[in-house]
Scaffold this motif. Structure first.
Motif, PDB file in Angstrom:
ATOM      1  N   UNK A 124       0.857  -0.837   0.287  1.00 35.82           N
ATOM      2  CA  UNK A 124      -0.161  -0.325  -0.117  1.00 35.82           C
ATOM      3  C   UNK A 124       1.351   1.625  -0.067  1.00 35.82           C
ATOM      4  N   UNK A 125       0.483   2.305  -0.836  1.00 42.38           N
ATOM      5  CA  UNK A 125       1.365   3.441  -1.056  1.00 42.38           C
ATOM      6  C   UNK A 125       0.423   4.202  -0.451  1.00 42.38           C
ATOM      7  N   UNK A 126       1.528   5.455   0.365  1.00 38.66           N
ATOM      8  CA  UNK A 126       0.429   6.077   1.551  1.00 38.66           C
ATOM      9  C   UNK A 126       0.911   7.634   0.992  1.00 38.66           C
ATOM     10  N   UNK A 127       0.290   8.486   0.820  1.00 34.65           N
ATOM     11  CA  UNK A 127       0.685   9.770  -0.677  1.00 34.65           C
ATOM     12  C   UNK A 127      -0.548  10.575  -0.431  1.00 34.65           C
ATOM     13  N   UNK A 128      -0.302  11.632   0.164  1.00 30.92           N
ATOM     14  CA  UNK A 128      -1.412  13.085   0.536  1.00 30.92           C
ATOM     15  C   UNK A 128      -2.085  12.767  -1.218  1.00 30.92           C
ATOM     16  N   UNK A 129      -3.280  13.574  -1.094  1.00 32.29           N
ATOM     17  CA  UNK A 129      -3.801  13.822  -2.348  1.00 32.29           C
ATOM     18  C   UNK A 129      -3.534  14.521  -3.663  1.00 32.29           C
ATOM     19  N   UNK A 130      -2.895  15.633  -3.506  1.00 36.37           N
ATOM     20  CA  UNK A 130      -1.771  16.286  -4.407  1.00 36.37           C
ATOM     21  C   UNK A 130      -0.776  14.828  -4.598  1.00 36.37           C
ATOM     22  N   UNK A 131      -0.701  14.143  -4.093  1.00 38.51           N
ATOM     23  CA  UNK A 131       0.192  13.622  -4.882  1.00 38.51           C
ATOM     24  C   UNK A 131       0.464  12.345  -5.302  1.00 38.51           C
ATOM     25  N   UNK A 132      -0.537  12.185  -5.243  1.00 41.08           N
ATOM     26  CA  UNK A 132      -1.464  10.935  -6.770  1.00 41.08           C
ATOM     27  C   UNK A 132      -2.130  11.480  -8.045  1.00 41.08           C
ATOM     28  N   UNK A 133      -1.001  11.209  -8.743  1.00 42.65           N
ATOM     29  CA  UNK A 133      -1.304  11.210  -9.788  1.00 42.65           C
ATOM     30  C   UNK A 133      -1.084  10.697 -11.183  1.00 42.65           C
ATOM     31  N   UNK A 134      -1.834  11.803 -12.481  1.00 44.01           N
ATOM     32  CA  UNK A 134      -2.201  10.045 -12.782  1.00 44.01           C
ATOM     33  C   UNK A 134      -1.286   8.939 -13.894  1.00 44.01           C
ATOM     34  N   UNK A 135      -0.374  10.273 -14.195  1.00 42.02           N
ATOM     35  CA  UNK A 135       1.282   8.642 -14.538  1.00 42.02           C
ATOM     36  C   UNK A 135       2.131   9.576 -13.630  1.00 42.02           C
ATOM     37  N   UNK A 136       3.212   8.577 -13.554  1.00 36.51           N
ATOM     38  CA  UNK A 136       4.958   8.887 -13.101  1.00 36.51           C
ATOM     39  C   UNK A 136       5.078   8.389 -14.019  1.00 36.51           C
ATOM     40  N   UNK A 137       6.247   9.230 -14.296  1.00 42.39           N
ATOM     41  CA  UNK A 137       7.791   8.177 -15.035  1.00 42.39           C
ATOM     42  C   UNK A 137       8.173   7.278 -14.724  1.00 42.39           C
ATOM     43  N   UNK A 138       8.057   6.370 -15.108  1.00 41.78           N
ATOM     44  CA  UNK A 138       8.186   5.268 -15.140  1.00 41.78           C
ATOM     45  C   UNK A 138       9.942   4.359 -15.610  1.00 41.78           C
ATOM     46  N   UNK A 139      10.628   3.593 -14.688  1.00 43.24           N
ATOM     47  CA  UNK A 139      12.091   2.816 -15.280  1.00 43.24           C
ATOM     48  C   UNK A 139      11.869   1.148 -15.142  1.00 43.24           C
ATOM     49  N   UNK A 140      11.880   0.280 -15.954  1.00 47.83           N
ATOM     50  CA  UNK A 140      12.206  -1.043 -15.840  1.00 47.83           C
ATOM     51  C   UNK A 140      11.784  -1.877 -14.234  1.00 47.83           C
ATOM     52  N   UNK A 141      12.370  -1.489 -13.887  1.00 51.41           N
ATOM     53  CA  UNK A 141      12.952  -1.854 -12.418  1.00 51.41           C
ATOM     54  C   UNK A 141      12.127  -1.131 -11.407  1.00 51.41           C
ATOM     55  N   UNK A 142      10.889  -0.487 -12.271  1.00 52.85           N
ATOM     56  CA  UNK A 142       9.451   0.196 -11.445  1.00 52.85           C
ATOM     57  C   UNK A 142       8.676  -1.152 -10.584  1.00 52.85           C
ATOM     58  N   UNK A 143       8.192  -1.179  -9.560  1.00 53.76           N
ATOM     59  CA  UNK A 143       7.299  -2.601  -8.757  1.00 53.76           C
ATOM     60  C   UNK A 143       5.822  -1.644  -9.238  1.00 53.76           C
ATOM     61  N   UNK A 144       5.202  -1.687  -9.525  1.00 50.01           N
ATOM     62  CA  UNK A 144       3.442  -1.030  -9.372  1.00 50.01           C
ATOM     63  C   UNK A 144       3.080  -1.786  -7.434  1.00 50.01           C
ATOM     64  N   UNK A 145       2.868  -1.291  -6.852  1.00 49.50           N
ATOM     65  CA  UNK A 145       2.062  -1.001  -5.975  1.00 49.50           C
ATOM     66  C   UNK A 145       1.321  -1.521  -5.787  1.00 49.50           C
ATOM     67  N   UNK A 146       0.191  -2.597  -4.888  1.00 45.96           N
ATOM     68  CA  UNK A 146      -1.361  -2.479  -5.493  1.00 45.96           C
ATOM     69  C   UNK A 146      -2.369  -2.088  -4.564  1.00 45.96           C
ATOM     70  N   UNK A 147      -2.322  -0.836  -3.826  1.00 46.14           N
ATOM     71  CA  UNK A 147      -3.442  -0.298  -2.987  1.00 46.14           C
ATOM     72  C   UNK A 147      -2.533   1.088  -3.247  1.00 46.14           C
TER      73      UNK A 147
END
Length: 191
Positions: free
Chosen positions: A157-180
Motif C-alpha cells: 500500500x502506497x501512502x500519499x497525500x492526495x496532491x501527490x496521487x498523480x495520473x502517471x509517473x515516469x517509470x523505469x524497467x525496475x519499478x514495481x507497481x504497488x497493489x493499492x
C-alpha cells in the motif's frame, strides 16, 4: 538519452512535491494523516493483516503513528543497513534511534522478522500514480525490497497525500507497481 530524461523528471517532480508537502500547515497535515489512518484501519481489518511493515513519519510524510497503538497487530519498522532495509518488531514503549538520514528506527537489538510472516507493507512515497507506481526518495531501498523474491508478492500500500496521487509517473524497467494506494480521500487499487 531517455533514461537521463526520466531521472531528471523524477528529481524535479520529487523536489516539487516534497516542497508542497513541507508547506502544509501542521493542522492540515494532522487532519489529512488522521483521514489516511481511518482508511487504513478499514483496509487492514478487511485484509485481516496481522504483521504489518510500516514506517515512522519523516519530513511531513503522512503520520501513521495513531495506528501503532493497536497491539492486535505486530508492527515492524525498517532500519537502514548498508543499501538495504532490515525489519524489526517494535511496540509502543520500545526505544528508537535516529539513523544518518534523521529518520527514527528501531534499536539494532530489536527482534527481526521473517518475510514469510508479513501480511502487508505500508510504503512511504513521495507520489503514486493511478497504475500503482510510486516515486520514492531516490535511494532505491523499497525498489530493491519489492524486487526480491521473498517480498515480491506481498500486499503493498502506497501512502500519499492526495496532491501527490498523480495520473502517471515516469517509470523505469525496475519499478514495481504497488497493489493499492491510500490518500486522505480514500483508497484505490489497480486490480
Amino acid at each position: 538519452m531517455y533514461e537521463v530524461d526520466i531521472q531528471l523528471d523524477k528529481v524535479k517532480l520529487r523536489r516539487t512535491l516534497l516542497k508542497k508537502r513541507q508547506l502544509m500547515s501542521v493542522a492540515e497535515w494532522r487532519e489529512k494523516s488522521d483521514r489516511i489512518c481511518t482508511t487504513l484501519q478499514t483496509l487492514i481489518h478487511y485484509d485481516e493483516a496481522k504483521t504489518i511493515l510500516a514506517y515512522f513519519s519523516f519530513r511531513q510524510e503522512p503520520d501513521l503513528s495513531p495506528l501503532f497503538a493497536n497491539t492486535q497487530y505486530q508492527w515492524v519498522f525498517p532500519r537502514c543497513v548498508g543499501n538495504s532495509l532490515s525489519w524489526h518488531v517494535w511496540q509502543p514503549g520500545d526505544s528508537l534511534q535516529f539513523n544518518s538520514y534523521g529518520i527514527s528506527e528501531p534499536h539494532p537489538d530489536a527482534p527481526t522478522i521473517n518475510p514469510s510472516e508479513v501480511d502487508l507493507i505500508l510504503v512511504p512515497s513521495v507520489a503514486c500514480d493511478s497504475r500503482g507506481y510510486r516515486l520514492g526518495y531516490g535511494g532505491g531501498y523499497y525498489d530493491r525490497l519489492l524486487s526480491s523474491p521473498e517480498w515480491a508478492n506481498k500486499q503493498t500500500v502506497g501512502i500519499v497525500f492526495d496532491f501527490a496521487y498523480l495520473p502517471q509517473l515516469p517509470v523505469e524497467t525496475w519499478d514495481k507497481p504497488l497493489k493499492t494506494v491510500v490518500s486522505e480521500t480514500g483508497l484505490t487499487g489497480k486490480d
